[in-house]
Design a protein around this motif. Structure first.
Motif, mmCIF file in Angstrom:
data_model
loop_
_atom_site.group_PDB
_atom_site.id
_atom_site.type_symbol
_atom_site.label_atom_id
_atom_site.label_comp_id
_atom_site.label_asym_id
_atom_site.label_seq_id
_atom_site.Cartn_x
_atom_site.Cartn_y
_atom_site.Cartn_z
ATOM 1 N N ALA A 110 0.752 -1.260 -0.138
ATOM 2 C CA ALA A 110 0.011 -0.003 -0.024
ATOM 3 C C ALA A 110 0.800 1.165 -0.082
ATOM 4 C CB ALA A 110 -0.877 -0.043 1.280
ATOM 5 N N LYS A 111 0.406 2.362 -0.341
ATOM 6 C CA LYS A 111 0.907 3.634 -0.305
ATOM 7 C C LYS A 111 0.852 4.268 1.179
ATOM 8 C CE LYS A 111 0.339 4.854 -5.145
ATOM 9 N NZ LYS A 111 0.017 5.913 -6.144
ATOM 10 N N VAL A 112 1.571 5.115 1.431
ATOM 11 C CA VAL A 112 1.669 5.600 2.746
ATOM 12 C C VAL A 112 0.453 6.673 2.825
ATOM 13 C CG1 VAL A 112 3.027 7.222 4.320
ATOM 14 C CG2 VAL A 112 4.324 5.891 2.570
ATOM 15 N N SER A 159 18.414 -3.514 17.101
ATOM 16 C CA SER A 159 17.655 -3.201 15.776
ATOM 17 C C SER A 159 16.132 -2.829 16.128
ATOM 18 C CB SER A 159 17.659 -4.138 14.589
ATOM 19 O OG SER A 159 17.065 -3.790 13.687
ATOM 20 N N TYR A 160 15.558 -1.882 15.486
ATOM 21 C CA TYR A 160 14.039 -1.468 15.803
ATOM 22 C C TYR A 160 13.541 -1.334 14.539
ATOM 23 C CZ TYR A 160 15.435 -0.415 20.563
ATOM 24 O OH TYR A 160 15.934 -0.307 21.824
ATOM 25 N N ARG A 161 12.364 -1.890 14.499
ATOM 26 C CA ARG A 161 11.432 -1.589 13.092
ATOM 27 C C ARG A 161 10.064 -1.535 13.432
ATOM 28 N NH1 ARG A 161 11.960 -6.453 8.765
ATOM 29 N NH2 ARG A 161 10.344 -7.295 9.778
ATOM 30 N N ASN A 162 9.343 -0.825 12.416
ATOM 31 C CA ASN A 162 7.722 -0.913 12.646
ATOM 32 C C ASN A 162 7.103 -2.183 12.197
ATOM 33 O OD1 ASN A 162 8.624 0.295 10.112
ATOM 34 N ND2 ASN A 162 6.328 0.217 9.594
ATOM 35 N N GLU A 163 5.932 -2.387 12.667
ATOM 36 C CA GLU A 163 5.423 -3.738 11.901
ATOM 37 C C GLU A 163 4.929 -3.590 10.459
ATOM 38 O OE1 GLU A 163 1.921 -3.944 14.631
ATOM 39 O OE2 GLU A 163 3.181 -4.855 16.337
ATOM 40 N N GLU A 164 4.584 -4.426 9.813
ATOM 41 C CA GLU A 164 3.996 -4.801 8.582
ATOM 42 C C GLU A 164 2.881 -3.727 8.481
ATOM 43 O OE1 GLU A 164 5.521 -6.270 6.219
ATOM 44 O OE2 GLU A 164 6.881 -7.580 7.523
ATOM 45 N N GLY A 165 2.737 -3.216 6.995
ATOM 46 C CA GLY A 165 1.855 -2.335 6.728
ATOM 47 C C GLY A 165 1.798 -0.729 7.010
ATOM 48 N N GLY A 166 1.064 0.050 6.703
ATOM 49 C CA GLY A 166 1.325 1.491 6.703
ATOM 50 C C GLY A 166 2.026 2.139 5.572
ATOM 51 N N GLY A 167 2.228 1.140 4.588
ATOM 52 C CA GLY A 167 2.960 1.900 3.396
ATOM 53 C C GLY A 167 4.464 2.196 3.282
ATOM 54 N N GLN A 252 11.759 2.532 3.502
ATOM 55 C CA GLN A 252 11.613 2.374 2.073
ATOM 56 C C GLN A 252 9.888 2.456 1.658
ATOM 57 O OE1 GLN A 252 12.637 -2.024 2.168
ATOM 58 N NE2 GLN A 252 10.395 -2.651 1.939
ATOM 59 N N TYR A 253 9.362 2.655 0.772
ATOM 60 C CA TYR A 253 8.179 3.098 0.250
ATOM 61 C C TYR A 253 8.140 2.629 -1.143
ATOM 62 C CZ TYR A 253 10.631 7.243 -0.302
ATOM 63 O OH TYR A 253 11.496 8.265 -0.470
ATOM 64 N N ARG A 254 6.880 2.614 -1.633
ATOM 65 C CA ARG A 254 6.564 2.557 -3.141
ATOM 66 C C ARG A 254 7.072 3.792 -3.663
ATOM 67 N NH1 ARG A 254 0.728 0.441 -4.396
ATOM 68 N NH2 ARG A 254 0.883 1.923 -5.992
ATOM 69 N N ASP A 255 7.750 3.599 -4.999
ATOM 70 C CA ASP A 255 8.391 4.386 -5.825
ATOM 71 C C ASP A 255 7.550 5.570 -6.241
ATOM 72 O OD1 ASP A 255 10.932 5.642 -6.738
ATOM 73 O OD2 ASP A 255 10.165 4.975 -8.761
ATOM 74 N N ASP A 256 6.196 5.031 -6.500
ATOM 75 C CA ASP A 256 5.267 5.832 -7.243
ATOM 76 C C ASP A 256 4.396 6.598 -6.115
ATOM 77 O OD1 ASP A 256 3.966 3.790 -6.288
ATOM 78 O OD2 ASP A 256 2.682 3.366 -8.161
ATOM 79 N N ASP A 257 4.862 6.809 -5.060
ATOM 80 C CA ASP A 257 4.209 7.160 -3.766
ATOM 81 C C ASP A 257 4.554 8.569 -3.600
ATOM 82 O OD1 ASP A 257 2.756 7.918 -1.568
ATOM 83 O OD2 ASP A 257 3.187 6.033 -0.541
ATOM 84 N N PRO A 258 3.900 9.688 -3.813
ATOM 85 C CA PRO A 258 4.191 10.959 -3.391
ATOM 86 C C PRO A 258 4.156 11.284 -2.104
ATOM 87 C CG PRO A 258 1.924 10.812 -3.989
ATOM 88 C CD PRO A 258 2.233 9.469 -4.184
ATOM 89 N N ILE A 259 3.446 10.723 -1.273
ATOM 90 C CA ILE A 259 3.362 10.836 0.253
ATOM 91 C C ILE A 259 4.856 10.282 0.958
ATOM 92 C CG2 ILE A 259 2.359 10.714 2.533
ATOM 93 C CD1 ILE A 259 0.944 12.341 0.281
ATOM 94 N N GLY A 260 5.356 9.117 0.337
ATOM 95 C CA GLY A 260 6.572 8.421 0.932
ATOM 96 C C GLY A 260 7.755 9.261 1.056
ATOM 97 N N PRO A 261 7.965 9.862 0.327
ATOM 98 C CA PRO A 261 9.148 10.963 0.244
ATOM 99 C C PRO A 261 9.100 12.248 1.281
ATOM 100 C CG PRO A 261 8.704 10.698 -2.136
ATOM 101 C CD PRO A 261 7.603 10.044 -1.134
ATOM 102 N N GLN A 262 7.919 12.660 1.553
ATOM 103 C CA GLN A 262 7.781 13.626 2.410
ATOM 104 C C GLN A 262 7.705 13.214 3.930
ATOM 105 O OE1 GLN A 262 4.405 16.323 1.505
ATOM 106 N NE2 GLN A 262 4.016 15.007 -0.188
ATOM 107 N N VAL A 263 7.114 11.882 4.258
ATOM 108 C CA VAL A 263 7.326 11.250 5.380
ATOM 109 C C VAL A 263 8.720 10.769 5.813
ATOM 110 C CG1 VAL A 263 6.779 9.450 6.743
ATOM 111 C CG2 VAL A 263 5.060 10.280 5.528
ATOM 112 N N ALA A 264 9.208 10.256 4.758
ATOM 113 C CA ALA A 264 10.923 10.064 5.019
ATOM 114 C C ALA A 264 11.760 11.197 5.232
ATOM 115 C CB ALA A 264 11.416 9.189 3.724
#
Length: 274
Positions: A110-112, A159-167, A252-264
């Motif tokens: 999914a996208k973010v 090491s720490y990581r979020n759970e699956e999902g959430g884009g 990491q996030y989908r390359d076609d996701d416009p929200i992902g780069p802003q959150v990152a």
């Protein structure tokens, strides 16, 4: 939607990717490409580049179909939407060969959510060599057993990581190397490349720029890759090295996701080394 106008034919090229370099209409090099812009703004993000350089073109109002889709996504119809997408996922999972692996991965990744840009974020200080970070999702301990060769050079790892999902996938790794082991930014970048190749990633495009985090020298590597030959994911990998200690933040996030780069970008700007 933002566009980059061609200086030769004035064609409006959709500014969807930071790798847009040549005009879709005439094939000539475009002015103000992202790579040229980043030389002047090394810490700038792709969304910031879009807002600064891109131009807006008035789009047509949505038709009846778009209005119908919008109504179906309202809270009152949430139950029906969930049932619908559950059935779609089930069909894709059982008929992956019919619809293709790419369709399955595109749906499962999914996208973010846009709400991440406005919701309250969690700020946590973690690790023995403390690192402060703010994220829209909770980070959980995700320690993994080290292979014998790695265990010979690392004295401490967390090491720490979020759970699956959430884009979006956010991973924080912290290491302390033994005194006789070389721990440099070049070593860190090579270790990251080896790890990516082992994770069934291909067609990797990446570039790195030097950064400072809490006055400590670091390196930000960003780009994209093809995951399992099916879906293209974007990534950002920040590494900071001081003495025997190394801090890594992988996003990491989908390359076609416009929200992902802003959150990152917001996550990376929040990082502080204590």
């Amino acid at each position: 939607m933002k566009y980059l106008l061609c200086g030769s034919c004035s064609h409006a090229n959709p500014l969807k990717s930071e790798y847009l370099t040549f005009c879709d209409q005439c094939g000539k090099k475009l002015p103000d490409t992202f790579s040229d812009w980043r030389k002047i703004h090394p810490m700038g993000s792709f969304p910031e580049y879009q807002q600064t350089v891109g131009v807006s073109i008035k789009e047509k109002k949505p038709g009846r179909t778009a209005s119908w889709v919008k109504r179906q996504l309202q809270p009152a119809n949430k139950g029906k939407v969930i049932i619908f997408f559950t059935l779609v996922v089930a069909l894709l999972a059982t008929a992956g060969t019919l619809f293709g692996k790419r369709a399955v991965f595109t749906l499962l990744y999914a996208k973010v959510p846009k709400s991440y840009l406005y919701s309250s974020w969690q700020t946590a200080t973690i690790g023995r060599q403390a690192l402060e970070i703010s994220t829209p999702v909770k980070l959980w301990i995700h320690d993994q057993p080290m292979d014998p060769e790695t265990a010979k050079v690392i004295e401490y790892a967390k090491s720490y990581r979020n759970e699956e999902g959430g884009g979006i996938r956010i991973t924080v790794n912290m290491y302390s190397y033994f005194e006789n082991v070389a721990n440099t930014l070049d070593n860190a970048r090579e270790d990251n490349r080896v790890a990516m190749e082992q994770d069934d990633l291909s067609d990797i495009h990446a570039k790195a720029v030097p950064v400072l985090v809490s006055g400590i020298q670091g390196q930000l590597e960003e780009g994209n890759y093809l995951y399992q030959g099916a879906i293209r994911l974007a990534f950002r990998h920040l590494v900071v090295v001081k003495g025997a200690n190394r801090w890594e933040i992988r996003i990491q996030y989908r390359d076609d996701d416009p929200i992902g780069p802003q959150v990152a970008q917001r996550v990376l700007k929040s990082v502080k080394i204590k």
